[in-house]
Scaffold this active site. Structure first.
Site, PDB file in Angstrom:
ATOM      1  N   GLU A   1      -6.581   4.046  -5.501  1.00 23.82           N
ATOM      2  CA  GLU A   1      -7.786   4.345  -4.724  1.00 23.82           C
ATOM      3  C   GLU A   1      -8.262   5.713  -5.192  1.00 23.82           C
ATOM      4  O   GLU A   1      -7.651   6.730  -4.869  1.00 23.82           O
ATOM      5  CB  GLU A   1      -7.490   4.379  -3.227  1.00 23.82           C
ATOM      6  CG  GLU A   1      -8.771   4.498  -2.418  1.00 23.82           C
ATOM      7  CD  GLU A   1      -8.587   5.103  -1.036  1.00 23.82           C
ATOM      8  OE1 GLU A   1      -9.428   4.844  -0.181  1.00 23.82           O
ATOM      9  OE2 GLU A   1      -7.620   5.862  -0.816  1.00 23.82           O
TER      10      GLU A   1
ATOM     11  N   ASP B   1       0.871  -1.168   0.000  1.00 26.12           N
ATOM     12  CA  ASP B   1       0.000   0.000   0.000  1.00 26.12           C
ATOM     13  C   ASP B   1       0.918   1.231   0.000  1.00 26.12           C
ATOM     14  O   ASP B   1       1.672   1.437   0.962  1.00 26.12           O
ATOM     15  CB  ASP B   1      -0.838  -0.035   1.289  1.00 26.12           C
ATOM     16  CG  ASP B   1      -2.155   0.671   1.172  1.00 26.12           C
ATOM     17  OD1 ASP B   1      -2.195   1.673   0.432  1.00 26.12           O
ATOM     18  OD2 ASP B   1      -3.124   0.248   1.816  1.00 26.12           O
TER      19      ASP B   1
ATOM     20  N   ASP C   1      -2.803   4.751  -2.319  1.00 27.47           N
ATOM     21  CA  ASP C   1      -3.767   5.336  -1.386  1.00 27.47           C
ATOM     22  C   ASP C   1      -4.153   6.767  -1.766  1.00 27.47           C
ATOM     23  O   ASP C   1      -3.295   7.566  -2.165  1.00 27.47           O
ATOM     24  CB  ASP C   1      -3.118   5.358   0.011  1.00 27.47           C
ATOM     25  CG  ASP C   1      -4.044   5.856   1.085  1.00 27.47           C
ATOM     26  OD1 ASP C   1      -4.979   5.125   1.425  1.00 27.47           O
ATOM     27  OD2 ASP C   1      -3.842   6.982   1.582  1.00 27.47           O
TER      28      ASP C   1
ATOM     29  N   HIS D   1     -11.057  -2.096   4.125  1.00 22.19           N
ATOM     30  CA  HIS D   1     -10.869  -1.766   5.544  1.00 22.19           C
ATOM     31  C   HIS D   1     -11.492  -0.431   5.939  1.00 22.19           C
ATOM     32  O   HIS D   1     -11.416  -0.050   7.100  1.00 22.19           O
ATOM     33  CB  HIS D   1      -9.367  -1.759   5.862  1.00 22.19           C
ATOM     34  CG  HIS D   1      -8.657  -0.672   5.122  1.00 22.19           C
ATOM     35  ND1 HIS D   1      -8.359  -0.761   3.782  1.00 22.19           N
ATOM     36  CD2 HIS D   1      -8.230   0.549   5.513  1.00 22.19           C
ATOM     37  CE1 HIS D   1      -7.774   0.355   3.404  1.00 22.19           C
ATOM     38  NE2 HIS D   1      -7.685   1.177   4.431  1.00 22.19           N
ATOM     39  N   ASP D   2     -12.074   0.284   4.976  1.00 24.14           N
ATOM     40  CA  ASP D   2     -12.741   1.559   5.289  1.00 24.14           C
ATOM     41  C   ASP D   2     -14.260   1.441   5.195  1.00 24.14           C
ATOM     42  O   ASP D   2     -14.966   2.433   5.367  1.00 24.14           O
ATOM     43  CB  ASP D   2     -12.326   2.651   4.286  1.00 24.14           C
ATOM     44  CG  ASP D   2     -10.857   2.987   4.368  1.00 24.14           C
ATOM     45  OD1 ASP D   2     -10.288   2.908   5.465  1.00 24.14           O
ATOM     46  OD2 ASP D   2     -10.277   3.327   3.320  1.00 24.14           O
TER      47      ASP D   2
HETATM   48  C1  NOJ Z   1      -7.562   5.767   2.483  1.00 19.63           C
HETATM   49  C2  NOJ Z   1      -7.269   4.579   3.360  1.00 19.63           C
HETATM   50  O1  NOJ Z   1      -7.914   3.461   2.816  1.00 19.63           O
HETATM   51  C3  NOJ Z   1      -7.751   4.930   4.735  1.00 19.63           C
HETATM   52  O2  NOJ Z   1      -7.768   3.834   5.603  1.00 19.63           O
HETATM   53  C4  NOJ Z   1      -6.891   6.036   5.268  1.00 19.63           C
HETATM   54  O3  NOJ Z   1      -7.383   6.455   6.512  1.00 19.63           O
HETATM   55  C5  NOJ Z   1      -6.893   7.230   4.308  1.00 19.63           C
HETATM   56  N1  NOJ Z   1      -6.754   6.859   2.933  1.00 19.63           N
HETATM   57  C6  NOJ Z   1      -5.754   8.141   4.628  1.00 19.63           C
HETATM   58  O4  NOJ Z   1      -4.549   7.563   4.205  1.00 19.63           O
END
Ligand code: NOJ
Length: 588
Positions: free
Chosen positions: A290, A131, A233, A364-365
């Site tokens: 992402e 990542d 990310d 994970h979000d």
């Molecule tokens: C996206 C990530 O998936 C998330 O978990 C993170 O808090 C934010 N970007 C900041 O890096």
């Protein structure tokens, strides 16, 4: 404001209903499996490193823990494992605040452990995906420590610095994604720095060529280590607008979400093309960006031969029920038409330019998909089977989130103090500030808290579900006695065995990997139905998204053999609640 959101939702619904009334055919050109790259044929799996497996009893998952469980991934048919950040970090955002990109955080192990993981994974035909968090670093990264030390050091321009307004306040009214102003005052420089996320996550200045060169060096370092690719990310935020201006406030706090001011700014693709050509050319790694803020219609600029990434996670689908991402208390109802059209629009747009699609329902979000996309309390296993079928038979590379293969559901802890995630806590505070009651704010938390995707992996029914000998950093979900890897392996009707079966079917019936996709019941609001066709092989997938029995026309499966059913009741023309079936025709 609530009215404005309501009107927007209705307009969105009208657009979706309009587009979903015509059948969308994606990629009728048949491609053979042999023409696809390794990462297009495989299954990807996301590991939340902190929660996967603890090998040393400190309550925190680690790299050696992952190495010890590689066979679980092998059994699932996984060929690419995305690790959430395990670099040195003060863990303000559980690793998404990186202090040193070239070393492993001691809580997760050592570089030797990482080398061993990469090697052991390769022995099983699994490649590690790192990542890369390049929109921002930790405020403890030496780059930032130096940058903030004075206005004229070698790295003074590596971050986004701006002078205060005349009254000393922040340069703009932007709200960070995790809440509060996106600007933090630094006494030493007498300036503010920008942070799209937490104040501990200052944004890098990609306009500076030295920054771009250094992030390229980081990527090359990991390619040399033998990793198979990168998840990039928050990549849509790396380019800031030329002028920093206030936006129209979108909430009672007088601020505007930074996303609407800085996401996907013109010129961002130039930076990413540069990254691609300096880092990726001549390798067989893949990249997945992402890309919150990139719509399905824009995907053709981001992926494909002339794009910047091999795949892009876009968020239309996972935000289907959130009119405004910063407000978890306002949700909207959605239909299967809409749900389906998100897939189809993204597929169509990426396919137009020879691009590829990462299929995901969780990460994970995000909340657990059973709660997110399936209504009602009951039939957890059936719902998981329906979603697994979609994930593993849609055209694209499936990304399984750890625990999804075991049928995990959201946690619903009683108090906000039980939650760990900083963004969850901030969303709760934001809701209270906007005038929602504690109960309403907690309801939002129960639906959307990121903690739900982060509880420790449930390996067996022993203490702490076999995750750790110590005290887990986040409580284990109490259902672990029933929903755990060991128990599910032994139960032929478990969610895990459904995943294992579907994964095997993918490799045996390869049209499920490379076949053209076609929506075959575009007007049906209960069944998601499509074919995957390559040459003389055609798979027909039918998934019931409702808690009712539904019927379909058996002409759709004429002369076909049933190769999969997620329920034990088999009957042509009828699907039990949340049942998914796959039929196959092999034409002469
Ligand atoms: C996206 C990530 O998936 C998330 O978990 C993170 O808090 C934010 N970007 C900041 O890096």
């Amino acid at each position: 404001m609530k009215n404005k959101k309501y009107i927007l939702s209705v307009l969105l619904l009208i657009c979706v209903l309009f587009t979903s009334s015509c059948s969308i055919v994606v990629n009728e050109t048949v491609r053979n499996t042999s023409e696809l790259k390794w990462w297009q044929k495989t299954i990807a799996y996301e590991i939340y490193v902190r929660s996967f497996k603890d090998s040393d009893g400190d309550g925190i998952g680690d790299l050696n823990g992952i190495t010890s469980e590689l066979d679980h991934l092998k059994e699932l048919g996984v060929g690419a494992v995305w690790l959430t950040p395990c670099y040195v970090s003060p863990q303000a955002d559980n690793g998404y605040d990186i202090a040193d990109y070239y070393n492993i955080d001691p809580a997760y192990g050592t570089m030797e452990d990482m080398d061993r993981l990469i090697l052991e994974a390769r022995k099983r035909d699994i490649r590690i995906i790192m990542d890369l968090v390049f929109n921002h670093t930790s405020d403890e990264n030496e780059w930032f420590v130096q940058s903030r030390s004075s206005a004229d050091n070698d790295r003074s321009d590596w971050y986004i610095w701006a002078d205060p307004r005349e009254d000393g306040s922040a340069p703009t009214n932007w709200r960070s994604i995790f809440g509060g102003s996106a600007w933090e005052y630094d006494e030493n420089r007498g300036q503010y720095y920008l942070h799209t996320f937490l104040p501990q996550q200052p944004d890098l200045n990609w306009a500076n060529p030295e920054v771009r060169k250094e992030v390229g060096n980081v990527a090359k370092f990991w390619i040399d280590k033998g990793v198979g690719g990168f998840r990039m990310d928050a990549i849509t935020y790396i380019k800031k607008p030329a002028v920093f201006e206030d936006g129209t406030p979108d909430a009672e706090d007088g601020m505007v979400g930074i996303h609407s001011m800085t996401a996907n700014t013109d010129g961002i693709l130039d930076y990413l093309h540069e990254f691609k050509s300096s880092v990726q050319e001549g390798t067989d790694i893949f990249t997945v960006g992402e890309a919150n803020g990139v719509s399905a219609e824009d995907l053709d600029k981001w992926v494909g031969t002339d794009g910047v990434f091999d795949m892009v996670f876009e968020f239309g689908l996972v935000n289907i029920d959130l009119p405004d991402e910063s407000n978890w208390c306002e949700t909207r109802d959605w239909t299967l038409f809409e749900f389906r059209s998100f897939f189809q629009n993204s597929l169509r747009s990426s396919d137009k330019v020879g691009g590829w699609f990462p299929v995901f329902l969780e990460n994970h979000d995000q909340p657990r998909s059973i709660n997110h996309f399936m209504n009602g309390e009951d039939d957890r296993t059936a719902k998981a089977g329906a979603l697994a079928t979609l994930l593993l038979t849609m055209r694209g590379t499936p990304f399984i989130m750890q625990g999804e293969e075991l049928g995990y559901v959201n946690v619903d802890w009683a108090s906000i103090d039980d939650y760990n995630d900083i963004s969850t806590k901030n969303h709760y505070e934001f809701a209270l500030g906007e005038g929602y009651s504690e109960e309403e704010a907690m309801e939002g938390v129960h639906h959307f808290a990121r903690d739900s995707a982060r509880t420790p992996m449930q390996w067996d029914d022993t203490k702490n579900a076999g995750f750790t000998e110590g005290t887990p950093w986040l409580p284990v979900y109490p259902d672990y006695k029933e929903f755990n890897c060991t128990a599910e392996k032994e139960d032929p009707d478990s969610v895990l065995n459904c995943y294992i079966t579907l994964s095997r079917l993918r490799s045996e019936h390869t049209e499920l990997i490379d076949g053209a996709y076609k929506d075959i019941m575009p007007k049906n609001n209960s069944i998601f139905a499509y074919t995957r066709t390559n040459g003389n092989r055609q798979a027909t997938v039918l998934i019931n998204f409702t808690s009712e029995k539904v019927t379909y026309d058996t002409e759709l499966i004429k002369d076909a053999a049933c190769i999969f059913s997620s329920s034990s009741e088999e009957h042509e023309g009828i699907l039990s609640p949340y049942e998914a079936v796959i039929y196959e025709n092999v034409y002469q």
